[in-house]
Design an enzyme around this catalytic site. Sequence first.
Site: not given
Length: 674
Positions: A356, A352, A392, A337
């Site tokens: 973003h 992750h 994702h 994450e």
Amino acid sequence: RPKEPVFMVKGKENSVFDVPQEYLDDKYKPIGAQIVNRFGEDANEKIPVSRISLPPLGDILELKRNENFSLFLPKHRRIAGKLIDIFLGMRNVDELLSCAVYARDRVNPYLFNYCLSVALLHRPDTQDIDLPSFISSFPDKYLDSQVIGEVREQATIVPDGSRTPIEIPKDYTASDLEEEHRLAYFREDLGINLHHWHWHLVYPFEAARAVVDKNRRGELFYYMHQQIIARYNFERLCNDLKRVDRLVELKEPIKEAYFPKLDSLVSSRAWPSRVTNQTLSNIRRETDQITQDVDDVIRWRDRILEAIHTGSVRNEQGQTIPLTENEGIDILGNMIESSILSPNRALYGDMHNMGHVLISYIHDPDHRHLETFGVMGDSATAMRDPIFYRWHAFIDYIFQQFKNTLPTYTPQELDFSGVTVQDVEIQTQNGKPNQINTFWQQSDVDLSRGMDFQPRGSVFVRFTHLQHRNFTYKINVNNNGNGNKQGTCRIFIAPKFDERGNPWTYRDHKNMFVELDKFAVNLKQGKNTITRSSTESSVTIPFERTFRNLDNQRPTGGDNLAQFNFCGCGWPQHMLIPKGKADGFPCQLFVMISDYEGDKINQTTEGACNDAGSYCGIKDKLYPDRRSMGYPFDRLPRQGVDTIQQFLTGNMRVRDVSIQFENRTFRPREVGRN
Ligand code: CUO
């Protein structure tokens, strides 16, 4: 300028805080009395604010009041952590109120709202305080900027009582020339975006350890987002699009464009757009204190894959931690994450989150145009953008790499001896058996809490969303064993064919199964008939809870309020079922009754919000299912299994069903009205 109420006090909407003079911002001190008079005109109560020794806000104030706020940015996370600690550190509610009133006028509004929300969710003494719905605090993150303008105009000109709902056009971000626009109803759904924002509010990746370290939160990060991708792929097939391509080539042009048409009421600026074929660049943005190379993300990916394929991770002390069958996925979730529970952020990075960030700054990587981040930089808006799903899908691919290393489930493990699912049927009132009906529906939501206007009163917007007719599962189960048995009924649905119209191989099919419900069942000896309504789903929350924004929408009784805040997390009920097709979309409904002995968690969930546990867990409790999340579809099939039929044991059943979409718009429900 949004007014973001500091506290919602039931029945006290016309209250003002009696703010001590020294709490006012320097620029307002000379006119303090006038301000109170202006805003106190129609107040029927002044709420006293006690004087406390005020905490220094320090670098929390470095984020200006008119800037945008992103939890994905390390600097923003850091100052958010500080403000949350300040709020959590207040000795009682009185001090918290006072501190919040003081901070409210100085701190960035988004930052303030987030930190106070986290504090209210986690302080034992604020469990009975209602969090206002995020859409009514910050409608600008969810609604077309033109609609916001109309809301303001109507609120100023039309007297309360004569206002009519302002309709949000269904197709406002693109035209059908853009094929990705076929999915706009899903990506831009208000309920889906509210769920995603709420999920990340309940499961922050950075804050005090006690706040972050919730049971199986890494695994839930994997599973909730895996289900988003499964649901999105399902919707894509319903719209004649193939499954989403994972974003695997990070240095190639990205063909998906997105123009959000949102304006920030806080910054008075438009959210940036992305044109087609832009390419990720290294980021150097001094004001955001961020330097990030695309190559870092690639290195982290490779190290994570190495950990997966060697079966262990190295922690910060250099020790080796095995990625075990049960706990490995939870470690990986936190690592990928990443959260502060990652075993080694120096080595495995922040993959992750930085994806973003890189995507959200694609239009201005070195801040030369003084632009802020795009919608991918905020969990309240990220799911609007087609690139969210490509990113994702890439993240999910890595989780699947790990799942593929685990031993397959044997028929003995899957089976529930003596228990046979004989049949399953979907029933709709006056409808055809095994057919689910979908259509468009309009609903109204009151925005007045997020808009600062005089005179006050409700202003409703009307939006169009997917909906389905409620239905019932009827499941016939034989219990041939001795005596009563307890089981867990697990219901999933998947498309019957792939994008080419071919039957699936199990390897691909398993990733397409969307969870619809999961609940405990008691089986008496002999024949049993289980009936369950679609409205009871363990993945969804009712419409009224997604959009709760008036006190008459709240559950009654003080005890329920604690559940209420947490329970803003949940997939919206109106999106439980994918759209389907006008001539019927063939699907397979899967039902399994697993042995409760292998499922059970010894805890009571009495009184706790437990109706959206599948994607959100249960507040202050263990995840309510001992099995791996996604069970039984979370692993590769045993040798010899190529189709779903071959996968089945006696306690499972598959039935063909169809989703029939009718292109009709049904009249509004009057949500939030007296
Ligand atoms: Cu929910 Cu990427 O984690 O947005």
